[in-house]
Design a protein around this motif. Sequence first.
Motif, PDB file in Angstrom:
ATOM      1  N   VAL A 269     -35.534 -72.228   7.817  1.00 12.77           N
ATOM      2  CA  VAL A 269     -34.071 -71.805   7.836  1.00 12.77           C
ATOM      3  C   VAL A 269     -33.673 -70.927   9.056  1.00 12.77           C
ATOM      4  N   ILE A 270     -32.544 -71.575   9.462  1.00 10.42           N
ATOM      5  CA  ILE A 270     -31.748 -70.827  10.659  1.00 10.42           C
ATOM      6  C   ILE A 270     -30.890 -69.860  10.094  1.00 10.42           C
ATOM      7  N   GLU A 271     -31.002 -68.685  10.393  1.00  8.23           N
ATOM      8  CA  GLU A 271     -30.199 -67.479   9.966  1.00  8.23           C
ATOM      9  C   GLU A 271     -29.361 -67.212  11.156  1.00  8.23           C
ATOM     10  N   GLY A 272     -28.214 -66.446  10.885  1.00 14.02           N
ATOM     11  CA  GLY A 272     -27.402 -65.980  11.971  1.00 14.02           C
ATOM     12  C   GLY A 272     -26.155 -66.854  12.136  1.00 14.02           C
ATOM     13  N   VAL A 273     -25.988 -67.746  11.468  1.00 18.16           N
ATOM     14  CA  VAL A 273     -24.805 -68.771  11.566  1.00 18.16           C
ATOM     15  C   VAL A 273     -23.857 -68.493  10.063  1.00 18.16           C
ATOM     16  N   LYS A 274     -22.470 -69.093   9.957  1.00 24.57           N
ATOM     17  CA  LYS A 274     -21.907 -68.584   9.080  1.00 24.57           C
ATOM     18  C   LYS A 274     -22.457 -69.288   7.778  1.00 24.57           C
ATOM     19  N   GLU A 275     -23.287 -70.284   7.641  1.00 20.92           N
ATOM     20  CA  GLU A 275     -23.698 -71.079   6.606  1.00 20.92           C
ATOM     21  C   GLU A 275     -25.057 -71.158   6.961  1.00 20.92           C
ATOM     22  N   PRO A 276     -26.283 -70.859   6.033  1.00 20.01           N
ATOM     23  CA  PRO A 276     -27.546 -71.139   6.575  1.00 20.01           C
ATOM     24  C   PRO A 276     -27.833 -72.444   6.612  1.00 20.01           C
ATOM     25  N   LEU A 277     -28.583 -72.729   7.781  1.00 23.00           N
ATOM     26  CA  LEU A 277     -28.843 -74.279   8.164  1.00 23.00           C
ATOM     27  C   LEU A 277     -30.559 -74.300   7.960  1.00 23.00           C
ATOM     28  N   MET A 278     -30.970 -75.642   7.971  1.00 24.14           N
ATOM     29  CA  MET A 278     -32.389 -75.809   8.211  1.00 24.14           C
ATOM     30  C   MET A 278     -32.617 -76.670   9.122  1.00 24.14           C
ATOM     31  N   LEU A 279     -33.700 -76.451  10.200  1.00 22.78           N
ATOM     32  CA  LEU A 279     -34.123 -77.135  11.172  1.00 22.78           C
ATOM     33  C   LEU A 279     -35.350 -77.776  10.568  1.00 22.78           C
ATOM     34  N   GLY A 280     -35.400 -79.126  10.483  1.00 21.18           N
ATOM     35  CA  GLY A 280     -36.665 -79.863  10.047  1.00 21.18           C
ATOM     36  C   GLY A 280     -37.367 -80.786  11.035  1.00 21.18           C
ATOM     37  N   VAL A 281     -38.476 -80.953  10.815  1.00 14.30           N
ATOM     38  CA  VAL A 281     -39.349 -82.045  11.581  1.00 14.30           C
ATOM     39  C   VAL A 281     -40.014 -82.966  10.668  1.00 14.30           C
ATOM     40  N   VAL A 282     -39.793 -84.316  11.090  1.00 17.47           N
ATOM     41  CA  VAL A 282     -40.498 -85.081  10.136  1.00 17.47           C
ATOM     42  C   VAL A 282     -41.369 -86.145  10.948  1.00 17.47           C
ATOM     43  N   ARG A 283     -42.688 -86.106  10.450  1.00 21.94           N
ATOM     44  CA  ARG A 283     -43.700 -87.052  11.174  1.00 21.94           C
ATOM     45  C   ARG A 283     -44.027 -88.262  10.116  1.00 21.94           C
ATOM     46  N   ASP A 284     -43.800 -89.379  10.775  1.00 20.43           N
ATOM     47  CA  ASP A 284     -44.210 -90.526   9.970  1.00 20.43           C
ATOM     48  C   ASP A 284     -45.565 -90.602  10.081  1.00 20.43           C
TER      49      ASP A 284
END
Length: 187
Positions: A99-114
Amino acid sequence: IRESEEKFRKAFMTAADGIYISTLREGRFIEINDRLIEMFGYSREEVIGKTYLELGYLSPADRQRFAAEVTSKGQVRNLELELRGKNGEVINGLISASVIEGVKEPLMLGVVRDVTEQKRAQKALLMLRQAVNTSGEVVFMTDPEGIFTFVNPQFCELYGYTEKEVLGKATPRILNSGAMTSAKYKA
């Protein structure tokens, strides 16, 4: 700040794994990197603004499981999921996100490994091992120095050794009759 943003953007866009930023609640994509586009076969325009479910990327049950873990723990590490590309092909993915906090709406930073090819290779090796272990023939392998690296159950049954007693050990005398040269063993 601009230098820092530029470094982050270059790392984001050139990473070997797929990376995305999405809304936390809906899973609506805000940004994706080139590798994610390559992996799933969608264009940037087809992905940005859409959700995981709209793209068929995750099943609803997997999305709920993924979101629940990220929401409760603030992150998820190496969660293995079956994902779908644009053409419907199943992609085995390891997903890590936080989760990325500190922005107006909580966001998610994700990494996908195939890991699709790794899964296929593991399955092929398992099938090969099962075939060798049930073949009824004695099968063993040694390295060039004559150290056992593999024995099947028929070997153990015939020679009376357990696998643990043999692996990593030098070839017992019973297998080295002296009829072959050491050069032949290396071949």
